[in-house]
Design a protein around this motif. Structure first.
Motif, short mmCIF file in Angstrom:
data_model
loop_
_atom_site.label_atom_id
_atom_site.label_comp_id
_atom_site.label_asym_id
_atom_site.label_seq_id
_atom_site.Cartn_x
_atom_site.Cartn_y
_atom_site.Cartn_z
N LYS A 180 0.85 -1.18 0.00
CA LYS A 180 0.00 0.00 0.00
C LYS A 180 0.89 1.24 0.00
N PHE A 181 0.27 2.39 -0.31
CA PHE A 181 1.04 3.63 -0.34
C PHE A 181 0.19 4.75 0.26
N LEU A 182 0.84 5.73 0.90
CA LEU A 182 0.08 6.76 1.61
C LEU A 182 -0.74 7.63 0.65
N THR A 183 -1.86 8.14 1.17
CA THR A 183 -2.70 9.04 0.39
C THR A 183 -2.85 10.40 1.07
N LYS A 184 -2.26 10.54 2.26
CA LYS A 184 -2.28 11.83 2.96
C LYS A 184 -0.88 12.15 3.46
N ALA A 185 -0.49 13.41 3.27
CA ALA A 185 0.82 13.87 3.73
C ALA A 185 0.64 15.20 4.46
N PRO A 186 1.49 15.51 5.45
CA PRO A 186 1.34 16.75 6.23
C PRO A 186 1.92 17.97 5.53
N PHE A 187 2.30 17.84 4.27
CA PHE A 187 2.81 18.96 3.49
C PHE A 187 2.60 18.66 2.02
N GLU A 188 2.73 19.65 1.20
CA GLU A 188 2.62 19.46 -0.24
C GLU A 188 3.94 18.90 -0.77
N VAL A 189 3.89 17.73 -1.35
CA VAL A 189 5.10 17.04 -1.79
C VAL A 189 5.64 17.70 -3.06
N THR A 190 6.94 18.04 -3.00
CA THR A 190 7.58 18.68 -4.17
C THR A 190 8.68 17.82 -4.78
N GLU A 191 9.08 16.78 -4.04
CA GLU A 191 10.17 15.93 -4.55
C GLU A 191 10.01 14.51 -4.04
N VAL A 192 10.24 13.55 -4.91
CA VAL A 192 10.15 12.13 -4.55
C VAL A 192 11.39 11.40 -5.04
N THR A 193 12.04 10.65 -4.15
CA THR A 193 13.19 9.83 -4.55
C THR A 193 12.98 8.40 -4.04
N THR A 194 13.58 7.45 -4.73
CA THR A 194 13.44 6.05 -4.34
C THR A 194 14.80 5.38 -4.24
N LYS A 195 14.81 4.29 -3.49
CA LYS A 195 16.05 3.54 -3.30
C LYS A 195 15.71 2.12 -2.88
N THR A 196 16.55 1.17 -3.26
CA THR A 196 16.37 -0.23 -2.86
C THR A 196 17.58 -0.68 -2.08
N SER A 197 17.34 -1.32 -0.95
CA SER A 197 18.44 -1.87 -0.15
C SER A 197 18.04 -3.25 0.35
N SER A 238 18.94 -8.52 6.60
CA SER A 238 18.85 -9.95 6.85
C SER A 238 17.47 -10.52 6.56
N SER A 239 16.45 -9.67 6.56
CA SER A 239 15.09 -10.13 6.29
C SER A 239 14.74 -10.08 4.81
N GLY A 240 15.60 -9.46 4.01
CA GLY A 240 15.34 -9.40 2.57
C GLY A 240 15.37 -7.99 2.01
N LYS A 241 14.82 -7.81 0.82
CA LYS A 241 14.85 -6.54 0.11
C LYS A 241 13.94 -5.51 0.76
N ILE A 242 14.42 -4.25 0.75
CA ILE A 242 13.64 -3.13 1.31
C ILE A 242 13.48 -2.06 0.24
N GLU A 243 12.24 -1.68 0.00
CA GLU A 243 11.96 -0.57 -0.91
C GLU A 243 11.81 0.70 -0.07
N MET A 244 12.55 1.75 -0.44
CA MET A 244 12.50 3.00 0.33
C MET A 244 12.08 4.15 -0.57
N VAL A 245 11.19 4.98 -0.04
CA VAL A 245 10.70 6.16 -0.77
C VAL A 245 10.83 7.37 0.15
N THR A 246 11.38 8.46 -0.38
CA THR A 246 11.53 9.69 0.40
C THR A 246 10.72 10.81 -0.25
N LEU A 247 9.86 11.45 0.54
CA LEU A 247 9.05 12.56 0.08
C LEU A 247 9.54 13.84 0.77
N LYS A 248 9.67 14.92 0.00
CA LYS A 248 10.14 16.19 0.56
C LYS A 248 9.17 17.31 0.21
N GLY A 249 9.11 18.33 1.12
CA GLY A 249 8.28 19.51 0.91
C GLY A 249 9.12 20.74 0.68
#
Length: 216
Positions: free
Chosen positions: A102-119, A122-133
């Motif tokens: 699932k992905f968020l549908t509400k944020a406490p600020f207006e999102v102006t930038e989105v970046t992603t990263k995979t790492s 020990s539990s496996g792959k992690i998908e990371m998303v960073t939102l900036k205002g």
């Protein structure tokens, strides 16, 4: 007062004839009886109802102001002022998330930038998303599939996100960092971290749970 009025009507000049009253005595008695108000019946009438009603009205208005103001500021449930939430159209949702997360549908600020990263850990792959205002407010999200048999210790403040178990943590100081972790269906672990950046808006536990429950 009726007796006094009647007495005034009776006390005419002829009343004193033949009873041994001197002129001075008659004048004093008549002056006292026919005066506008006997001193023995004098009392102060102070309008107390109007000031009392005014006081009660002001007190009621102040009570309502404090209550609604306090509620709006979150003072009555132990939280700071709740942050405004913007509807976030997840057009920048990473394709790597697929339909598994699932992905968020509400944020406490207006999102102006989105970046992603995979790492990976020990539990496996992690998908990371960073939102900036605009004021460098930051939300860091991580998504990970876990083995249902894997035991995860949620050692911070225990919370509920919907029906899912989770834990909440926040740092001290003005630049408060809020972090929420929750697990859905024993197979998906979500982690969300908020940093205010240059903004004065910090998020309480209630705010973080509200944002987590907006995941669709």
């Amino acid at each position: 007062m009726d007796e006094l009025k009647q007495l005034r009507g009776l006390m005419k000049e002829e009343t004193f004839k033949g009873h041994g009253f001197t002129n001075k005595m008659r004048k004093n008695i008549l002056n006292e009886i026919h005066s506008k108000r006997s001193k023995s019946f004098t009392y102060n009438k102070k309008p107390i109802l109007a000031p009392l009603m005014s006081f009660l009205f002001v007190a009621a208005c102040l009570s309502l102001f404090v209550y609604f103001g306090g509620t709006q500021l979150g003072l009555f449930d132990g939280n700071n002022a709740s942050a405004p939430f913007y509807r976030y159209q997840a057009k920048d949702r990473p394709e790597s998330l697929g339909t598994e997360y699932k992905f968020l549908t509400k944020a406490p600020f207006e999102v102006t930038e989105v970046t992603t990263k995979t790492s990976e850990d020990s539990s496996g792959k992690i998908e990371m998303v960073t939102l900036k205002g605009k004021e460098k407010q930051t939300i860091r999200l991580s998504f990970q599939s876990i083995d249902p048999s894997e035991y995860l210790t949620l050692s911070q403040d225990e919370v509920k996100v919907g029906q899912s178990k989770g834990s909440y943590y926040e740092s001290e100081g003005p630049a408060k960092v809020s972090r929420l972790i929750w697990i859905e269906g024993d197979t998906i672990k979500y982690e969300m971290e908020y940093m205010p950046g240059g903004s004065v808006v910090t998020l309480s536990k209630k705010d973080m749970i509200k944002m987590a429950e907006s995941f669709r």
